[in-house]
Design a protein around this motif. Structure first.
Motif, PDB file in Angstrom:
ATOM      1  N   GLY A  99      -1.044   5.567 -42.054  1.00 13.27           N
ATOM      2  CA  GLY A  99       0.351   5.431 -41.632  1.00 13.27           C
ATOM      3  C   GLY A  99       0.510   6.208 -40.349  1.00 13.27           C
ATOM      4  O   GLY A  99      -0.480   6.564 -39.702  1.00 13.27           O
ATOM      5  N   ASN A 100       1.754   6.464 -39.993  1.00 11.87           N
ATOM      6  CA  ASN A 100       2.056   7.243 -38.808  1.00 11.87           C
ATOM      7  C   ASN A 100       1.231   8.534 -38.761  1.00 11.87           C
ATOM      8  O   ASN A 100       1.201   9.269 -39.718  1.00 11.87           O
ATOM      9  CB  ASN A 100       3.539   7.591 -38.887  1.00 11.87           C
ATOM     10  CG  ASN A 100       4.103   7.938 -37.543  1.00 11.87           C
ATOM     11  OD1 ASN A 100       3.695   8.933 -36.962  1.00 11.87           O
ATOM     12  ND2 ASN A 100       4.995   7.126 -37.056  1.00 11.87           N
ATOM     13  N   ASN A 150      -1.350   6.406 -34.590  1.00  8.49           N
ATOM     14  CA  ASN A 150      -0.709   5.255 -35.223  1.00  8.49           C
ATOM     15  C   ASN A 150       0.795   5.489 -35.214  1.00  8.49           C
ATOM     16  O   ASN A 150       1.290   6.455 -35.787  1.00  8.49           O
ATOM     17  CB  ASN A 150      -1.229   5.114 -36.665  1.00  8.49           C
ATOM     18  CG  ASN A 150      -0.660   3.898 -37.376  1.00  8.49           C
ATOM     19  OD1 ASN A 150       0.164   3.165 -36.829  1.00  8.49           O
ATOM     20  ND2 ASN A 150      -1.094   3.681 -38.608  1.00  8.49           N
ATOM     21  N   GLU A 151       1.516   4.595 -34.540  1.00  5.58           N
ATOM     22  CA  GLU A 151       2.967   4.763 -34.439  1.00  5.58           C
ATOM     23  C   GLU A 151       3.703   3.926 -35.479  1.00  5.58           C
ATOM     24  O   GLU A 151       4.926   3.967 -35.545  1.00  5.58           O
ATOM     25  CB  GLU A 151       3.419   4.387 -33.021  1.00  5.58           C
ATOM     26  CG  GLU A 151       2.870   5.352 -31.980  1.00  5.58           C
ATOM     27  CD  GLU A 151       3.316   5.046 -30.570  1.00  5.58           C
ATOM     28  OE1 GLU A 151       3.922   3.980 -30.343  1.00  5.58           O
ATOM     29  OE2 GLU A 151       3.048   5.875 -29.683  1.00  5.58           O
ATOM     30  N   ASP A 152       2.965   3.143 -36.249  1.00  6.30           N
ATOM     31  CA  ASP A 152       3.592   2.335 -37.304  1.00  6.30           C
ATOM     32  C   ASP A 152       3.563   3.100 -38.625  1.00  6.30           C
ATOM     33  O   ASP A 152       2.875   4.103 -38.755  1.00  6.30           O
ATOM     34  CB  ASP A 152       2.823   1.017 -37.480  1.00  6.30           C
ATOM     35  CG  ASP A 152       3.179  -0.004 -36.400  1.00  6.30           C
ATOM     36  OD1 ASP A 152       4.173   0.217 -35.692  1.00  6.30           O
ATOM     37  OD2 ASP A 152       2.448  -1.008 -36.286  1.00  6.30           O
ATOM     38  N   ASP A 153       4.281   2.561 -39.590  1.00  6.77           N
ATOM     39  CA  ASP A 153       4.267   3.190 -40.917  1.00  6.77           C
ATOM     40  C   ASP A 153       3.305   2.457 -41.859  1.00  6.77           C
ATOM     41  O   ASP A 153       3.383   2.608 -43.067  1.00  6.77           O
ATOM     42  CB  ASP A 153       5.686   3.246 -41.503  1.00  6.77           C
ATOM     43  CG  ASP A 153       6.411   1.922 -41.340  1.00  6.77           C
ATOM     44  OD1 ASP A 153       5.752   0.924 -40.946  1.00  6.77           O
ATOM     45  OD2 ASP A 153       7.623   1.864 -41.599  1.00  6.77           O
ATOM     46  N   ARG A 184      -0.989   0.910 -42.311  1.00  8.52           N
ATOM     47  CA  ARG A 184      -2.362   1.272 -42.006  1.00  8.52           C
ATOM     48  C   ARG A 184      -2.882   0.559 -40.754  1.00  8.52           C
ATOM     49  O   ARG A 184      -2.657  -0.635 -40.598  1.00  8.52           O
ATOM     50  CB  ARG A 184      -3.184   0.804 -43.204  1.00  8.52           C
ATOM     51  CG  ARG A 184      -4.419   1.573 -43.489  1.00  8.52           C
ATOM     52  CD  ARG A 184      -4.872   1.149 -44.865  1.00  8.52           C
ATOM     53  NE  ARG A 184      -6.318   0.983 -44.886  1.00  8.52           N
ATOM     54  CZ  ARG A 184      -6.964   0.326 -45.832  1.00  8.52           C
ATOM     55  NH1 ARG A 184      -6.292  -0.262 -46.810  1.00  8.52           N
ATOM     56  NH2 ARG A 184      -8.252   0.249 -45.791  1.00  8.52           N
ATOM     57  N   TRP A 229      -4.635  11.163 -45.058  1.00  7.84           N
ATOM     58  CA  TRP A 229      -4.165  10.678 -43.767  1.00  7.84           C
ATOM     59  C   TRP A 229      -4.919   9.448 -43.289  1.00  7.84           C
ATOM     60  O   TRP A 229      -4.420   8.628 -42.541  1.00  7.84           O
ATOM     61  CB  TRP A 229      -4.287  11.789 -42.715  1.00  7.84           C
ATOM     62  CG  TRP A 229      -5.644  12.462 -42.755  1.00  7.84           C
ATOM     63  CD1 TRP A 229      -5.996  13.529 -43.546  1.00  7.84           C
ATOM     64  CD2 TRP A 229      -6.822  12.075 -42.053  1.00  7.84           C
ATOM     65  NE1 TRP A 229      -7.323  13.833 -43.363  1.00  7.84           N
ATOM     66  CE2 TRP A 229      -7.866  12.968 -42.448  1.00  7.84           C
ATOM     67  CE3 TRP A 229      -7.126  11.081 -41.111  1.00  7.84           C
ATOM     68  CZ2 TRP A 229      -9.161  12.869 -41.953  1.00  7.84           C
ATOM     69  CZ3 TRP A 229      -8.409  11.001 -40.618  1.00  7.84           C
ATOM     70  CH2 TRP A 229      -9.416  11.884 -41.040  1.00  7.84           C
TER      71      TRP A 229
END
Ligand code: CU
Length: 211
Positions: A120-121, A91-94, A96, A29
């Motif tokens: 990532g998310n 983290n809301e993006d896909d 790092r 993660w």
């Protein structure tokens, strides 16, 4: 090798592995590095208080600031001195992202760094204790171009000591576009000369063609 020596080496190894795992947690993660839950910063008699803060990272938070691509849900944090801060990082993006605070006391955080990272998310959390200072610390994402593209924040402890440069929404854009008219003497004279040259060449053409 003597049995006692072997046992001593084993215990020493065990202790170093446990202390390392305390300083660093990682998985598929992401990671949490250089956490400090207990150790008091110099000049703090006790932990003065406890605070929870949630920091979200993603492209969504860049929309508000022209010229940025990435951002944090908050670009400034205010913490009192000697306070235990529990940071939840989302983290809301896909891709790092990191939330790294720099310049903290090196006797508590190797390289002065407290580091949360998500590949990532996802969501993770970590804890640090604010030093007994009045200082503004830099927090950012260290991935190539992420800070330059907006993932930069400031962490003020004890009120801080001013603003850091180019914090989105606080100290302006990184490369501010300069559209202002340069009215210095040299520039005004140059504009005047160019105007006279242009005007006289127009007059010249006008009379030349008129002939
Ligand atoms: Cu990032």
């Amino acid at each position: 090798m003597n049995k006692v020596v072997k046992i001593a080496i084993y215990i020493a190894l065990l202790i170093s592995v446990t202390s390392l795992s305390h300083a660093m947690r990682m998985g598929e993660w992401g990671m949490v590095m250089n956490e400090n839950l207990e150790q008091l910063p110099q000049g703090c008699d006790a932990v003065a208080g406890e605070m929870d803060v949630t920091i979200k990272a993603g492209r969504e938070y860049a929309k508000e600031f022209p010229g940025t691509i990435f951002g944090y849900s908050q670009h400034e944090f205010d913490f009192p001195k000697c306070t235990r801060v529990n940071v939840t990082f989302i983290n809301e993006d896909d891709i790092r992202h990191q939330f790294m605070i720099h310049g903290l006391p090196t006797y508590l955080h190797p390289q002065g760094m407290f580091h949360l990272e998500l590949y990532g998310n996802g969501e993770t959390s970590g804890t640090f204790i604010t030093p007994n200072t009045e200082e503004t610390y830099l927090a950012h994402c260290d991935l190539a171009q992420h800070m330059e593209k907006g993932m930069k924040a400031q962490v003020k402890v004890g009120g801080g000591n001013g603003n850091l440069p180019s914090i989105p929404g606080i100290s302006g854009q990184l490369n501010k576009d300069d559209y202002e008219l340069d009215l210095s003497i040299e520039n005004t004279l140059l504009m005047l000369v160019l105007f006279i040259l242009g005007f006289s060449s127009c007059l010249f053409c006008f009379f030349w063609f008129k002939k």
